[in-house]
Motif scaffolding. Structure first.
Motif, PDB file in Angstrom:
ATOM      1  N   LEU A  93       0.830  -1.205   0.000  1.00 43.92           N
ATOM      2  CA  LEU A  93       0.000   0.000   0.000  1.00 43.92           C
ATOM      3  C   LEU A  93       0.865   1.256   0.000  1.00 43.92           C
ATOM      4  O   LEU A  93       0.624   2.196  -0.767  1.00 43.92           O
ATOM      5  CB  LEU A  93      -0.940   0.004   1.208  1.00 43.92           C
ATOM      6  CG  LEU A  93      -1.826   1.243   1.376  1.00 43.92           C
ATOM      7  CD1 LEU A  93      -2.795   1.360   0.204  1.00 43.92           C
ATOM      8  CD2 LEU A  93      -2.570   1.194   2.693  1.00 43.92           C
ATOM      9  N   ASN A  94       1.896   1.265   0.817  1.00 45.22           N
ATOM     10  CA  ASN A  94       2.807   2.419   0.868  1.00 45.22           C
ATOM     11  C   ASN A  94       3.512   2.620  -0.470  1.00 45.22           C
ATOM     12  O   ASN A  94       3.679   3.747  -0.933  1.00 45.22           O
ATOM     13  CB  ASN A  94       3.822   2.254   1.996  1.00 45.22           C
ATOM     14  CG  ASN A  94       3.195   2.418   3.363  1.00 45.22           C
ATOM     15  OD1 ASN A  94       2.126   2.998   3.507  1.00 45.22           O
ATOM     16  ND2 ASN A  94       3.854   1.865   4.374  1.00 45.22           N
ATOM     17  N   GLU A 128       2.371   1.752  -3.425  1.00 48.53           N
ATOM     18  CA  GLU A 128       1.374   2.250  -4.384  1.00 48.53           C
ATOM     19  C   GLU A 128       1.059   3.727  -4.125  1.00 48.53           C
ATOM     20  O   GLU A 128       0.889   4.499  -5.067  1.00 48.53           O
ATOM     21  CB  GLU A 128       0.098   1.412  -4.343  1.00 48.53           C
ATOM     22  CG  GLU A 128       0.260  -0.008  -4.859  1.00 48.53           C
ATOM     23  CD  GLU A 128       0.773  -0.064  -6.290  1.00 48.53           C
ATOM     24  OE1 GLU A 128       0.309   0.714  -7.145  1.00 48.53           O
ATOM     25  OE2 GLU A 128       1.666  -0.892  -6.550  1.00 48.53           O
ATOM     26  N   LYS A 129       0.985   4.118  -2.854  1.00 52.05           N
ATOM     27  CA  LYS A 129       0.768   5.529  -2.520  1.00 52.05           C
ATOM     28  C   LYS A 129       1.909   6.381  -3.057  1.00 52.05           C
ATOM     29  O   LYS A 129       1.695   7.447  -3.629  1.00 52.05           O
ATOM     30  CB  LYS A 129       0.658   5.723  -0.999  1.00 52.05           C
ATOM     31  CG  LYS A 129      -0.671   5.392  -0.414  1.00 52.05           C
ATOM     32  CD  LYS A 129      -0.654   5.682   1.089  1.00 52.05           C
ATOM     33  CE  LYS A 129      -1.942   5.327   1.758  1.00 52.05           C
ATOM     34  NZ  LYS A 129      -1.905   5.568   3.209  1.00 52.05           N
ATOM     35  N   ASP A 130       3.136   5.904  -2.877  1.00 45.03           N
ATOM     36  CA  ASP A 130       4.318   6.619  -3.359  1.00 45.03           C
ATOM     37  C   ASP A 130       4.273   6.754  -4.881  1.00 45.03           C
ATOM     38  O   ASP A 130       4.519   7.832  -5.422  1.00 45.03           O
ATOM     39  CB  ASP A 130       5.581   5.878  -2.919  1.00 45.03           C
ATOM     40  CG  ASP A 130       6.840   6.639  -3.266  1.00 45.03           C
ATOM     41  OD1 ASP A 130       6.927   7.832  -2.899  1.00 45.03           O
ATOM     42  OD2 ASP A 130       7.725   6.042  -3.898  1.00 45.03           O
ATOM     43  N   PHE A 188       1.633   6.689  -6.772  1.00 40.22           N
ATOM     44  CA  PHE A 188       0.540   7.606  -7.092  1.00 40.22           C
ATOM     45  C   PHE A 188       0.967   9.060  -6.905  1.00 40.22           C
ATOM     46  O   PHE A 188       0.719   9.899  -7.776  1.00 40.22           O
ATOM     47  CB  PHE A 188      -0.682   7.308  -6.221  1.00 40.22           C
ATOM     48  CG  PHE A 188      -1.771   8.325  -6.355  1.00 40.22           C
ATOM     49  CD1 PHE A 188      -2.581   8.354  -7.484  1.00 40.22           C
ATOM     50  CD2 PHE A 188      -1.976   9.276  -5.370  1.00 40.22           C
ATOM     51  CE1 PHE A 188      -3.563   9.306  -7.623  1.00 40.22           C
ATOM     52  CE2 PHE A 188      -2.963  10.230  -5.498  1.00 40.22           C
ATOM     53  CZ  PHE A 188      -3.762  10.245  -6.633  1.00 40.22           C
ATOM     54  N   LEU A 189       1.615   9.356  -5.788  1.00 42.69           N
ATOM     55  CA  LEU A 189       2.046  10.728  -5.527  1.00 42.69           C
ATOM     56  C   LEU A 189       3.060  11.194  -6.564  1.00 42.69           C
ATOM     57  O   LEU A 189       3.003  12.329  -7.039  1.00 42.69           O
ATOM     58  CB  LEU A 189       2.627  10.852  -4.122  1.00 42.69           C
ATOM     59  CG  LEU A 189       1.616  10.754  -2.981  1.00 42.69           C
ATOM     60  CD1 LEU A 189       2.334  10.749  -1.632  1.00 42.69           C
ATOM     61  CD2 LEU A 189       0.604  11.880  -3.038  1.00 42.69           C
TER      62      LEU A 189
END
Length: 184
Positions: free
Chosen positions: A45-46, A48-50, A52-53
């Motif tokens: 999840l982390n 994927e968040k990275d 995305f950002l």
């Protein structure tokens, strides 16, 4: 309790106790496996968040860059056409200079009206004349020196003596540098 006592104790257990002990052992392994899966999912999840950002920031930069390029394009959209029309403006100036010497004032007025209309149309499209006159300081960034001649006076040394061809800007960009004669 030593190792022999433990093994005797385990051997003395009833099958129900043995099954319960095995069940507890399986639960501990299962809980560790669940924690490991949770940690892996959290890490994914982390990541994927990275991603995305980073993608979002890259897209924002792309939008800003293309917007700036589009604005620059609109500012200088007709640059090629305007550059092609500049010699015609020069011809009008030369024609007006020669017609002013004649006695036919109506001819001069007519050509002057056409010339002014032409200049105003180009001005409305963003064309600006670079004002250069005799005695101005020579700036290599703006002016194009076509020749140097001995200065008629000491105060004109390194200064512009004559403007051979006018210069023009379209917006903030110089599209034709003024051609000048410099005193040395």
């Amino acid at each position: 309790m030593n190792t022999e006592d433990k093994s005797e104790e385990i051997n003395e257990m009833t099958p129900e106790e043995q099954a319960e002990l095995d069940l507890e052992s399986d639960d501990n392994e299962h809980q560790e496996e669940i924690k490991s899966i949770e940690e892996q999912l959290q890490e994914d999840l982390n990541n994927e968040k990275d991603k995305f950002l980073r993608l979002f920031a890259e897209f924002e930069n792309y939008k800003k860059r293309t917007s700036k390029e589009r604005m620059d394009l609109f500012k200088t959209a007709g640059q090629e056409v305007i550059v092609a029309l500049l010699p015609i403006m020069d011809d009008f100036d030369r024609a007006l200079k020669e017609i002013s010497k004649s006695t036919d004032k109506e001819l001069f007025k007519g050509v002057d009206l056409i010339s002014n209309k032409f200049k105003e149309t180009l001005k409305s499209k963003g064309l600006q004349e670079i004002t250069t006159k005799e005695g101005d300081a020579f700036d290599a960034e703006v002016h194009d020196a076509i020749t140097q001649i001995p200065a008629p006076s000491k105060k004109l040394k390194g200064k512009i003596i004559d403007v051979v061809e006018k210069g023009f800007k379209l917006g903030d960009k110089i599209i034709r540098h003024p051609k000048v004669v410099v005193g040395n």
